[in-house]
Enzyme design. Structure first.
Site, mmCIF file in Angstrom:
data_model
loop_
_atom_site.group_PDB
_atom_site.id
_atom_site.type_symbol
_atom_site.label_atom_id
_atom_site.label_comp_id
_atom_site.label_asym_id
_atom_site.label_seq_id
_atom_site.Cartn_x
_atom_site.Cartn_y
_atom_site.Cartn_z
ATOM 1 C CE1 TYR A 1 -3.332 -3.015 0.840
ATOM 2 C CE2 TYR A 1 -4.360 -1.117 -0.214
ATOM 3 C CZ TYR A 1 -4.392 -2.442 0.136
ATOM 4 O OH TYR A 1 -5.465 -3.220 -0.246
ATOM 5 C CG ASN B 1 -11.459 5.092 -8.356
ATOM 6 O OD1 ASN B 1 -11.749 3.902 -8.521
ATOM 7 N ND2 ASN B 1 -11.525 5.978 -9.336
ATOM 8 C CG HIS C 1 -14.232 0.319 -2.257
ATOM 9 N ND1 HIS C 1 -14.100 -0.110 -3.557
ATOM 10 C CD2 HIS C 1 -15.446 -0.117 -1.847
ATOM 11 C CE1 HIS C 1 -15.186 -0.798 -3.899
ATOM 12 N NE2 HIS C 1 -16.010 -0.817 -2.902
ATOM 13 C CB CYS D 1 -5.933 1.791 15.382
ATOM 14 S SG CYS D 1 -5.691 0.450 16.557
ATOM 15 C CB CYS E 1 -2.238 1.884 17.303
ATOM 16 S SG CYS E 1 -3.374 3.096 17.994
ATOM 17 N N GLY F 1 -16.186 3.996 -15.784
ATOM 18 C CA GLY F 1 -14.920 3.320 -15.542
ATOM 19 C C GLY F 1 -14.941 2.278 -14.465
ATOM 20 C CB SER G 1 -15.198 -4.312 -14.166
ATOM 21 O OG SER G 1 -14.969 -4.452 -12.770
ATOM 22 C CG ASN H 1 -16.078 0.545 -19.169
ATOM 23 O OD1 ASN H 1 -15.120 0.229 -19.855
ATOM 24 N ND2 ASN H 1 -16.267 0.087 -17.947
ATOM 25 C CD GLU I 1 -12.595 -3.427 -23.066
ATOM 26 O OE1 GLU I 1 -11.503 -3.030 -23.498
ATOM 27 O OE2 GLU I 1 -13.253 -4.379 -23.520
HETATM 28 N N1 APR Z 1 -11.960 5.277 -19.125
HETATM 29 C C1 APR Z 1 -13.074 4.663 -18.665
HETATM 30 N N2 APR Z 1 -13.096 3.351 -18.277
HETATM 31 C C2 APR Z 1 -11.942 2.662 -18.393
HETATM 32 C C3 APR Z 1 -10.750 3.244 -18.873
HETATM 33 C C4 APR Z 1 -10.797 4.627 -19.244
HETATM 34 N N3 APR Z 1 -9.737 5.264 -19.681
HETATM 35 N N4 APR Z 1 -9.776 2.284 -18.865
HETATM 36 C C5 APR Z 1 -10.353 1.144 -18.398
HETATM 37 N N5 APR Z 1 -11.652 1.367 -18.124
HETATM 38 C C6 APR Z 1 -12.645 0.433 -17.566
HETATM 39 C C7 APR Z 1 -12.397 -1.029 -17.872
HETATM 40 O O1 APR Z 1 -12.976 -1.391 -19.105
HETATM 41 C C8 APR Z 1 -13.098 -1.718 -16.690
HETATM 42 O O2 APR Z 1 -14.471 -1.950 -16.981
HETATM 43 O O3 APR Z 1 -12.554 0.532 -16.162
HETATM 44 C C9 APR Z 1 -12.992 -0.683 -15.573
HETATM 45 C C10 APR Z 1 -12.011 -1.040 -14.452
HETATM 46 O O4 APR Z 1 -12.520 -2.168 -13.796
HETATM 47 P P1 APR Z 1 -11.768 -2.772 -12.523
HETATM 48 O O5 APR Z 1 -10.332 -2.841 -12.793
HETATM 49 O O6 APR Z 1 -12.497 -4.018 -12.167
HETATM 50 O O7 APR Z 1 -11.957 -1.648 -11.410
HETATM 51 P P2 APR Z 1 -13.247 -1.313 -10.502
HETATM 52 O O8 APR Z 1 -14.516 -1.602 -11.216
HETATM 53 O O9 APR Z 1 -13.059 0.029 -9.966
HETATM 54 O O10 APR Z 1 -13.055 -2.395 -9.308
HETATM 55 C C11 APR Z 1 -13.949 -2.346 -8.230
HETATM 56 O O11 APR Z 1 -12.603 -3.927 -7.013
HETATM 57 O O12 APR Z 1 -10.488 -4.629 -6.630
HETATM 58 C C12 APR Z 1 -11.552 -3.991 -6.059
HETATM 59 O O13 APR Z 1 -11.603 -2.381 -4.319
HETATM 60 C C13 APR Z 1 -11.222 -2.567 -5.647
HETATM 61 O O14 APR Z 1 -12.548 -0.548 -5.926
HETATM 62 C C14 APR Z 1 -12.098 -1.717 -6.572
HETATM 63 C C15 APR Z 1 -13.226 -2.648 -6.925
#
Ligand code: APR
Length: 260
Positions: free
Chosen positions: A77, A116, A133, A141, A161, A201, A203, A227, A229
């Site tokens: 971290y 994030n 999150h 602590c 702590c 952004g 998944s 997104n 994707e």
């Molecule tokens: N702009 C928009 N979306 C984007 C970009 C971009 N430039 N680049 C990638 N992406 C999309 C990807 O297609 C994907 O769908 O962002 C998403 C990222 O997904 P993850 O990596 O799974 O992240 P997230 O959804 O934030 O994960 C959720 O999982 O691991 C835990 O605690 C962690 O907060 C996190 C949670």
């Protein structure tokens, strides 16, 4: 997917979405790691480049991992904190801050719900931010579950702590842990009361955040996805803007309020 080499493609913003944003009273946005990708902060599930492609989440992001090997978890971290400290908010973060300002100026309510932990939204000027999150820049602590601002210099990693001597840990939510109650309640309220809900952004695979757009849908909100994707939300969204948020969001704000 190397976004730097992608040609700048202006994403057409649907006119009825523009009109609905102009007349919206309550707007909620949910962001995930994708919104920080263009700031050089790795996402989690991107093949090869994602953190979970390089590291085992069960070795680093669970209470059990911290129990087993607190030093490795603390140092991982610390590495992420340094990476984020070197990053800058990108045009996507800045556009969301501008969206909040424009909506507030017109008497509309805006909530930015983020998964994030990088604090880049706040550094971009966003005000009403709900962190689901936690935040990498905060430490707490591991026994008393309270934020600890400072501690005396020590060679111990993680440091103890200063109040109770238990190990300090990053103030982020690990897999298997509950989300901060107030943050989750605020996020659910914002989703249920929104007339427009924009998912950017993420998944959409990690609960309970992944359910928020569906709750908004059930409460009659116009749900929009940004997104590059497809995700489980894509088939149900009223509008899908396929592209990087660092390009789409500034285009969106410009299209809705050309005069600023
Ligand atoms: N702009 C928009 N979306 C984007 C970009 C971009 N430039 N680049 C990638 N992406 C999309 C990807 O297609 C994907 O769908 O962002 C998403 C990222 O997904 P993850 O990596 O799974 O992240 P997230 O959804 O934030 O994960 C959720 O999982 O691991 C835990 O605690 C962690 O907060 C996190 C949670």
């Amino acid at each position: 997917m190397n976004l730097q080499r992608m040609p700048l493609v202006l994403i057409p913003i649907p006119p009825d979405f523009i009109n609905s944003l102009r007349s919206a009273r309550r707007v909620a946005v949910l962001t995930g790691a994708g919104v920080s990708a263009e700031s050089g902060v790795p996402t989690f599930r991107e093949a090869q480049t994602g953190l979970w492609a390089q590291f085992e989440p069960t070795d680093l992001a669970t209470p059990q991992a911290f129990e087993r090997d607190p030093q490795t978890v603390w140092e991982w971290y610390a590495w992420r904190r340094e990476l984020v400290a070197r990053a800058e908010p990108n045009p996507g973060h800045l556009a969301l801050a501008a969206l909040e300002t424009s909506l507030n100026r017109r008497g509309a309510h805006f909530t930015l719900i983020t998964q994030n932990v990088d604090g880049l939204h706040q550094r971009a000027g966003s005000q009403n931010v709900v962190e689901l999150h936690g935040n990498l820049s905060q430490t707490k602590c591991s026994r008393e579950d309270r934020v600890v601002e400072s501690w005396p210099p020590t060679r111990r990693v993680p440091p103890p702590c200063p109040h109770c001597g238990a190990l300090l840990r990053p103030d982020v939510v690990w897999f298997g842990e509950a989300l901060p109650r107030e943050a989750l309640a605020a996020a659910e309220r914002a989703a249920n009361e929104s007339d427009i809900f924009i998912s950017v952004g993420t998944s959409g695979v990690v609960e309970p955040a992944a359910s928020l757009p569906f709750a908004a849908l059930e409460h009659g909100a116009i749900v929009v996805e940004i997104n590059p994707e497809a995700t489980p939300l894509t088939p149900l969204a009223a509008h899908v803007l396929t592209g990087p948020s660092g390009a789409v969001l500034p285009d969106l704000v410009k299209a809705v309020w050309p005069e600023g």
